[in-house]
Design an enzyme around this catalytic site. Sequence first.
Site, PDB file in Angstrom:
ATOM      1  N   THR A 185       0.895  -1.192  -0.091  1.00 48.63           N
ATOM      2  CA  THR A 185       0.140  -0.036  -0.077  1.00 48.63           C
ATOM      3  C   THR A 185       0.956   1.168   0.160  1.00 48.63           C
ATOM      4  OG1 THR A 185      -1.569   1.316   1.088  1.00 48.63           O
ATOM      5  CG2 THR A 185      -0.203  -0.184   2.527  1.00 48.63           C
ATOM      6  N   GLU A 330      -5.102  -2.718   4.330  1.00 48.39           N
ATOM      7  CA  GLU A 330      -4.858  -3.614   5.551  1.00 48.39           C
ATOM      8  C   GLU A 330      -6.181  -4.196   5.864  1.00 48.39           C
ATOM      9  OE1 GLU A 330      -4.044  -0.413   4.730  1.00 48.39           O
ATOM     10  OE2 GLU A 330      -2.127   0.109   5.606  1.00 48.39           O
ATOM     11  N   LYS A 439      -9.023  21.442   9.758  1.00 49.01           N
ATOM     12  CA  LYS A 439      -9.249  21.744  11.260  1.00 49.01           C
ATOM     13  C   LYS A 439      -9.528  23.423  11.444  1.00 49.01           C
ATOM     14  CE  LYS A 439      -6.742  17.709  12.559  1.00 49.01           C
ATOM     15  NZ  LYS A 439      -5.554  17.402  11.847  1.00 49.01           N
ATOM     16  N   TRP A 444     -13.491  19.992  13.306  1.00 46.96           N
ATOM     17  CA  TRP A 444     -13.186  19.401  12.280  1.00 46.96           C
ATOM     18  C   TRP A 444     -14.216  19.714  10.831  1.00 46.96           C
ATOM     19  CZ3 TRP A 444     -11.433  13.822  14.068  1.00 46.96           C
ATOM     20  CH2 TRP A 444     -10.391  13.851  14.764  1.00 46.96           C
TER      21      TRP A 444
END
Lengths: 562, 562
Positions: A185, A330, A439, A444
């Site tokens: 990856t 993953e 941010k 957020w």
Amino acid sequence: MDGLMMRIPLSVPELIRHADRCHGDTEVVSRTIEGPIHRYTYREAHRRARRLARALLRRKVGRGERIGTLAWNGYRHFELYYSVSGIGAVVHTINPRLFADQLAYIVNHADDQLVFFDLSFTTLVEKLAPRCPGVAAWVAMTDAAHRPAATLPNLVCYEDLLAAEDDDYEWPDLDETSACALCYTSGTTGNPRGVLYSHRSTVLHALTTCLPDVLNLGAQSVVLPIVPMFHVNAWGLPYAAPLVGAKLVLPGAALDGKSLYALFEDEGVTHSAGVPTVWLGMIDYLKANGLRFSTFRETIIGGSACPPAMMRTLREDFGVDVKHGWGMTETSPIATAGVLKRKHAKVAEVDRTAIREKQGRPLFGVEMKIVDADGRELPHDGTRPGNVLVRGSWVATGYFRGEGGDVLASGGWFPTGDVGTVDPDQYLQITDRSKDVIKSGGEWISSIELENIAFSHPEVTEAAVIGLPHPKWDERPLLIAVRKAGSTLDRNALLAWFDGRTARWWIPDDVVFVDELPHTATGKLSKRTLRERFRDHRWPASTRTAEEAADARADQPRDMRA
Amino acid sequence: MDGLMMRIPLSVPELIRHADRCHGDTEVVSRTIEGPIHRYTYREAHRRARRLARALLRRKVGRGERIGTLAWNGYRHFELYYSVSGIGAVVHTINPRLFADQLAYIVNHADDQLVFFDLSFTTLVEKLAPRCPGVAAWVAMTDAAHRPAATLPNLVCYEDLLAAEDDDYEWPDLDETSACALCYTSGTTGNPRGVLYSHRSTVLHALTTCLPDVLNLGAQSVVLPIVPMFHVNAWGLPYAAPLVGAKLVLPGAALDGKSLYALFEDEGVTHSAGVPTVWLGMIDYLKANGLRFSTFRETIIGGSACPPAMMRTLREDFGVDVKHGWGMTETSPIATAGVLKRKHAKVAEVDRTAIREKQGRPLFGVEMKIVDADGRELPHDGTRPGNVLVRGSWVATGYFRGEGGDVLASGGWFPTGDVGTVDPDQYLQITDRSKDVIKSGGEWISSIELENIAFSHPEVTEAAVIGLPHPKWDERPLLIAVRKAGSTLDRNALLAWFDGRTARWWIPDDVVFVDELPHTATGKLSKRTLRERFRDHRWPASTRTAEEAADARADQPRDMRA
């Protein structure tokens, strides 16, 4: 006290053995690189996989050794999946879209003994070979008639390897926790890292993803994985299809709308899987030619979030039941799937749509939680975003050769690098990659939500939102958009589109129109490139004043406040 | 080389944890023994299971120890499945329909520490208790208000146990190969033998049976297992439903057509599972009252072969997609399922029906072969019957405490005691139990095929065919039939029904009409009882002569000859 039940290892060769025994005449159809359509059966695939196994053993490929592939979705790649893992070696699927440096790094890091490649990648391999001295042979996945005129050391033809062998071979007993496949990856920083799948994780993933609430596959299905076999094992479909006896259709290199549509129709494809980008091309082609699907009815879309507008088009205009999937290299990759529950039959269609647009709920075998920046667990209230952590039978514990060190969080959780909310029904909604979160004033902003709003504008074909430094708010969102050909949409009109569609303080501070957006080797939007390119972007003089912005922040929902 | 994937044991408590997390508000609905309908959620079930776990630990129930249950399908039984296995002990489900001697033998052989029982079985337990001194307490599955007035040593009420505990409990880590459940199977000879399931076998079975080509379960399903939880874990449904988040409906003791139908309609049942006998009652009730199902659409039928006529009635008159399942206590139990393949879309409906009437093809995880009397493997040609052997992740290696010795055939195959054919598409057709096969002139006659023909006669409600000694042919078939009320069907008319429906030499030599047929404790036809009862049956003087029989044998298909 031990149960008195047989202990049969969960292993990759069991999948093809089962398909041979129980679905021996079911077809595997491939569009070849050489040109014609190739068709054979699981029984023949299994026979050729055993011949290839003998060829590998003759070349002294040992248990645990890596064999590289640079190949599209096709029957020889399918055989490699089973031969290499079946003899206890590790099939290392390499993404040919990576940069040459990354490719050389990966082949050398994996210490690939042999590399099998499709003819499309001959030039690539010629450049690669001198930098990868450890590779004992480069195997062109073709027959002698199509042998490439390449200046390659130790060039071998796949069919020549097979021609020398018979199929008198039995797969050995394998430890189910041993490695069967390797996929690198490309991290955002540093070198690519290898994810090492086990036989057990691969079989459990394949089995679970066939469930009605995930891929929904059976012996009446015809599956075409658009997602490439060099990328997270085509989301496990080359394992799942033999498990249930579904017909498997492999599209080769032709991933344009026209070629794919022809294959869907000719082969009676019912199920598919792919990233949003490929569906764009497909939808455009269908619309431009007034076409409809005859048999295609269900697909899972993942890799990046499927824009709601695309999901609606596929559902409403083309009758395709689109399910969102979420995961990563993953996580093998499917960790969640966006299928409704029984109780949702009673809610309004608009709410059902909203649930489908989320990334879905965890599959049995995967556990999920979200945490704040300090690792504290956040409630599953559907509004508060946090870093997404997962744990499960097909989730990585680390990377090949220990790269990146100990990556797990405490309690053995894998930090996905994604940010999202989880609602009380456990539907995950990814709001960002943690590195892409904007941010603003200590809170957020979801770049993905803003991109979806931009994309829903009828004159926008693609959109990216990135956070750029801002003197007052730390960061503010910049929208970078691609207009439809001929559109005269301007900055103010596009910003006005956001009014009422999101919180006022989330509305981007500026818009830049571009001709195209940069993508990574795996087809994802490259925000890193965009951030570099717009690093020095100057906010317009007309940007909101500190007072206006403070005023806008009053709109912010209470539970989002710092 | 080990894969780098998390190793999370496949365990029973993971199922209820998943249901709590992801389907916490999905209902479990039970018809109680006390009377009313009880409804709660997976979250509450999990909470009560944890309280029960604490109660068991307080009573010093240790890892691997057995806890008996004598109970119908209900929420407290469901809690026991999870509590007992969850603490690492073994839930031993006891079939209350067995004879008192067998029950006492089983409780003592299993060395049950506690026995939980439904109020229906109070009288039974009173008789049992003095013969089972090892049982430390008998727990009535009710509250104090319904405490039975029984003369039992150490009688405890289930709700009193729970009342003393809170739910502050985490399931321990369990080895996935450790035992989680025990179920005795009543052999044809000798004492019952215990099949000891592991956490791994139970989870893999549940996961695989949820696939589209088996039970086809998801979070939109409502599942009602008619098959009892005291019998092979209700075919795994109490594990499968939480795995996918299906609503679970447990019918208690009321298994008559009227009660079941009311529950199907009131709770919106979509999926079910049961033996043929219960469907008989259901169909009769529906027909007598002109009723239809509103939501019910899919069921698996197994335990014994579903008569083709019943399958057709359910499909054609009631719109229920009936799938045949096959297996036994030793195979957890589902080993095959009778779902069509894609290629069958092209064949005539009559042929599709013939495939559905077979017992199905092996699930991924189960391997099957047939062998002759000498253990030689027979071809899968769909005509030659052989002894059926299986191998798989949820197949027994032997019996509890080593009873019966080494039961596996060479290569680790489990001999099922069933006889059948396997066709090239791997559909199994059970033709007999090996002990019920009629050996006529050195060849095999299928008692099941003859029973199906008899049952297809409009005036026959039940039928059994047994082999009885014959001076010339070793054995010949005797048909024992139950007529519809008021029918005057006679021997010759019924034998004439076989003409053209089977080979001439298979036609029974005689018919006896009876009022009812004997059944075993698990609801199966008891041929052993019939063989004893008709041991001295005299073939009629009019039975075919040796010459006629020899003539008839000439009809016998070539590939069936000895």
